[in-house]
Design a protein around this motif. Sequence first.
Motif, PDB file in Angstrom:
ATOM      1  N   MET A   1      36.677  31.406  14.553  1.00 43.62           N
ATOM      2  CA  MET A   1      35.555  30.479  14.758  1.00 43.62           C
ATOM      3  C   MET A   1      34.368  31.262  15.312  1.00 43.62           C
ATOM      4  O   MET A   1      34.492  31.951  16.300  1.00 43.62           O
ATOM      5  N   LEU A  85      32.413  12.179  22.042  1.00 43.01           N
ATOM      6  CA  LEU A  85      32.076  13.519  21.539  1.00 43.01           C
ATOM      7  C   LEU A  85      31.835  13.412  20.034  1.00 43.01           C
ATOM      8  O   LEU A  85      32.700  12.925  19.300  1.00 43.01           O
ATOM      9  N   VAL A  87      29.939  15.539  16.666  1.00 42.35           N
ATOM     10  CA  VAL A  87      29.159  16.620  16.060  1.00 42.35           C
ATOM     11  C   VAL A  87      28.779  16.158  14.654  1.00 42.35           C
ATOM     12  O   VAL A  87      29.636  15.646  13.908  1.00 42.35           O
ATOM     13  N   ARG A  93      32.877  22.696  12.556  1.00 43.14           N
ATOM     14  CA  ARG A  93      33.671  23.932  12.420  1.00 43.14           C
ATOM     15  C   ARG A  93      32.841  25.175  12.722  1.00 43.14           C
ATOM     16  O   ARG A  93      33.035  26.232  12.141  1.00 43.14           O
ATOM     17  N   GLY A  95      32.216  25.640  16.227  1.00 44.59           N
ATOM     18  CA  GLY A  95      32.437  25.801  17.660  1.00 44.59           C
ATOM     19  C   GLY A  95      31.526  24.960  18.534  1.00 44.59           C
ATOM     20  O   GLY A  95      31.459  25.191  19.747  1.00 44.59           O
ATOM     21  N   ALA A  97      31.660  21.554  19.212  1.00 48.67           N
ATOM     22  CA  ALA A  97      32.453  20.700  20.115  1.00 48.67           C
ATOM     23  C   ALA A  97      33.122  21.553  21.186  1.00 48.67           C
ATOM     24  O   ALA A  97      33.218  21.138  22.354  1.00 48.67           O
ATOM     25  N   THR A  98      33.551  22.720  20.798  1.00 38.00           N
ATOM     26  CA  THR A  98      34.187  23.623  21.777  1.00 38.00           C
ATOM     27  C   THR A  98      33.219  23.940  22.914  1.00 38.00           C
ATOM     28  O   THR A  98      33.590  23.876  24.088  1.00 38.00           O
ATOM     29  N   LEU A 134      44.970  21.580  20.972  1.00 36.36           N
ATOM     30  CA  LEU A 134      44.814  23.037  20.995  1.00 36.36           C
ATOM     31  C   LEU A 134      44.143  23.510  22.288  1.00 36.36           C
ATOM     32  O   LEU A 134      44.362  24.636  22.726  1.00 36.36           O
TER      33      LEU A 134
HETATM   34  C1  LIG Z   1      36.060  16.241  16.534  1.00 34.84           C
HETATM   35  C2  LIG Z   1      34.704  16.918  16.374  1.00 34.84           C
HETATM   36  C3  LIG Z   1      33.819  16.577  17.587  1.00 34.84           C
HETATM   37  C4  LIG Z   1      34.936  18.452  16.343  1.00 34.84           C
HETATM   38  O1  LIG Z   1      33.663  19.104  16.299  1.00 34.84           O
HETATM   39  P1  LIG Z   1      33.470  20.614  15.810  1.00 34.84           P
HETATM   40  O2  LIG Z   1      32.210  21.124  16.391  1.00 34.84           O
HETATM   41  O3  LIG Z   1      33.633  20.675  14.343  1.00 34.84           O
HETATM   42  O4  LIG Z   1      34.734  21.352  16.493  1.00 34.84           O
HETATM   43  P2  LIG Z   1      34.917  22.933  16.706  1.00 34.84           P
HETATM   44  O5  LIG Z   1      34.170  23.679  15.658  1.00 34.84           O
HETATM   45  O6  LIG Z   1      34.636  23.270  18.121  1.00 34.84           O
HETATM   46  O7  LIG Z   1      36.482  23.074  16.403  1.00 34.84           O
HETATM   47  C5  LIG Z   1      37.369  23.798  17.252  1.00 34.84           C
HETATM   48  C6  LIG Z   1      38.758  23.800  16.679  1.00 34.84           C
HETATM   49  O8  LIG Z   1      39.275  22.460  16.556  1.00 34.84           O
HETATM   50  C7  LIG Z   1      40.101  22.351  15.382  1.00 34.84           C
HETATM   51  N1  LIG Z   1      39.451  21.496  14.396  1.00 34.84           N
HETATM   52  C8  LIG Z   1      38.190  21.005  14.434  1.00 34.84           C
HETATM   53  N2  LIG Z   1      37.938  20.249  13.357  1.00 34.84           N
HETATM   54  C9  LIG Z   1      39.070  20.281  12.607  1.00 34.84           C
HETATM   55  C10 LIG Z   1      39.419  19.688  11.383  1.00 34.84           C
HETATM   56  N3  LIG Z   1      38.546  18.941  10.666  1.00 34.84           N
HETATM   57  N4  LIG Z   1      40.677  19.902  10.905  1.00 34.84           N
HETATM   58  C11 LIG Z   1      41.543  20.668  11.574  1.00 34.84           C
HETATM   59  N5  LIG Z   1      41.265  21.270  12.763  1.00 34.84           N
HETATM   60  C12 LIG Z   1      40.036  21.064  13.272  1.00 34.84           C
HETATM   61  C13 LIG Z   1      40.191  23.767  14.826  1.00 34.84           C
HETATM   62  O9  LIG Z   1      41.288  24.409  15.482  1.00 34.84           O
HETATM   63  C14 LIG Z   1      38.869  24.361  15.275  1.00 34.84           C
HETATM   64  O10 LIG Z   1      38.884  25.766  15.327  1.00 34.84           O
HETATM   65  P3  LIG Z   1      38.631  26.615  13.958  1.00 34.84           P
HETATM   66  O11 LIG Z   1      37.388  26.032  13.315  1.00 34.84           O
HETATM   67  O12 LIG Z   1      38.454  28.018  14.463  1.00 34.84           O
HETATM   68  O13 LIG Z   1      39.858  26.412  13.126  1.00 34.84           O
HETATM   69  C15 LIG Z   1      34.001  16.511  15.045  1.00 34.84           C
HETATM   70  O14 LIG Z   1      34.895  16.704  13.973  1.00 34.84           O
HETATM   71  C16 LIG Z   1      33.542  15.071  15.031  1.00 34.84           C
HETATM   72  O15 LIG Z   1      32.443  14.769  15.487  1.00 34.84           O
HETATM   73  N6  LIG Z   1      34.388  14.170  14.494  1.00 34.84           N
HETATM   74  C17 LIG Z   1      34.041  12.757  14.359  1.00 34.84           C
HETATM   75  C18 LIG Z   1      33.932  12.058  15.681  1.00 34.84           C
HETATM   76  C19 LIG Z   1      35.191  12.184  16.513  1.00 34.84           C
HETATM   77  O16 LIG Z   1      36.308  12.015  16.046  1.00 34.84           O
HETATM   78  N7  LIG Z   1      34.943  12.444  17.799  1.00 34.84           N
HETATM   79  C20 LIG Z   1      36.008  12.528  18.754  1.00 34.84           C
HETATM   80  C21 LIG Z   1      36.267  11.161  19.286  1.00 34.84           C
HETATM   81  S1  LIG Z   1      37.782  11.120  20.182  1.00 34.84           S
END
Ligand SMILES: CC(C)(COP(=O)(O)OP(=O)(O)OC[C@H]1O[C@@H](n2cnc3c(N)ncnc32)[C@H](O)[C@@H]1OP(=O)(O)O)[C@@H](O)C(=O)NCCC(=O)NCCS
Length: 173
Positions: A1, A85, A87, A93, A95, A97-98, A134
């Motif tokens: 990532m 939360l 994004v 994908r 980082g 949310a991280t 994770l």
């Molecule tokens: C959940 C959410 C906030 C993640 O945001 P993001 O910025 O894409 O997350 P990150 O890039 O920090 O992801 C970190 C890790 O989480 C896991 N991950 C994130 N999205 C994933 C996906 N779609 N499928 C599988 N693993 C996932 C992976 O391990 C990822 O690391 P990698 O990209 O190196 O494999 C985003 O998908 C989102 O907004 N979803 C819709 C709203 C939601 O569900 N919010 C949470 C409410 S509880």
Amino acid sequence: MSTPLSLHVRRLEAGDIDPIVSAFAAAGWPKPRQQYERYLREQAEDRRVVLVAYQGAEFAGYGTLAWEPSYPLFAAERIPEIQDLNVLPRFRRRGIATRLLDEAERLAGGRSPVVGIGFGLYADYGAAQRLYVLRGYVPDGHGISCRDRIVQGGESVVVDDDLALRLRKRLPA
Ligand SMILES: CC(C)(COP(=O)(O)OP(=O)(O)OC[C@H]1O[C@@H](n2cnc3c(N)ncnc32)[C@H](O)[C@@H]1OP(=O)(O)O)[C@@H](O)C(=O)NCCC(=O)NCCS
């Protein structure tokens, strides 16, 4: 990532509300302006921190940290809860949310040894489910809740956004 070099996370300001509302509307994921106005008030009252992420000049996502959540099993132990939360799809994908979670956990750790979080139980929450596990979040041991009420065995519930599993994580001292 790979985390984009230009990613910037800071607290919500009044001037962020227009870009947030426009960005979610443009993504076909409309969100009410009133929600962010309420968040801004709650932040001013020290009830919530609202973190916004920008990639360069573009709004990319946000998350909040509620100091006094309504979920009774967090409230009883004064466990702050990371909530809402999100994004934007085109920034996922990378980082973001991280980074938001890193900062929310850092802030939570200044007031509490434990932080809480929750996710919905259907596929729309799949990314969050994987991300939180994770990161070391562990179910709080009370099963699932519906609008903050613990669901009992044998009960029938609708699997929608009100149904959630809460998790918690111990923070470094
Ligand atoms: C959940 C959410 C906030 C993640 O945001 P993001 O910025 O894409 O997350 P990150 O890039 O920090 O992801 C970190 C890790 O989480 C896991 N991950 C994130 N999205 C994933 C996906 N779609 N499928 C599988 N693993 C996932 C992976 O391990 C990822 O690391 P990698 O990209 O190196 O494999 C985003 O998908 C989102 O907004 N979803 C819709 C709203 C939601 O569900 N919010 C949470 C409410 S509880």
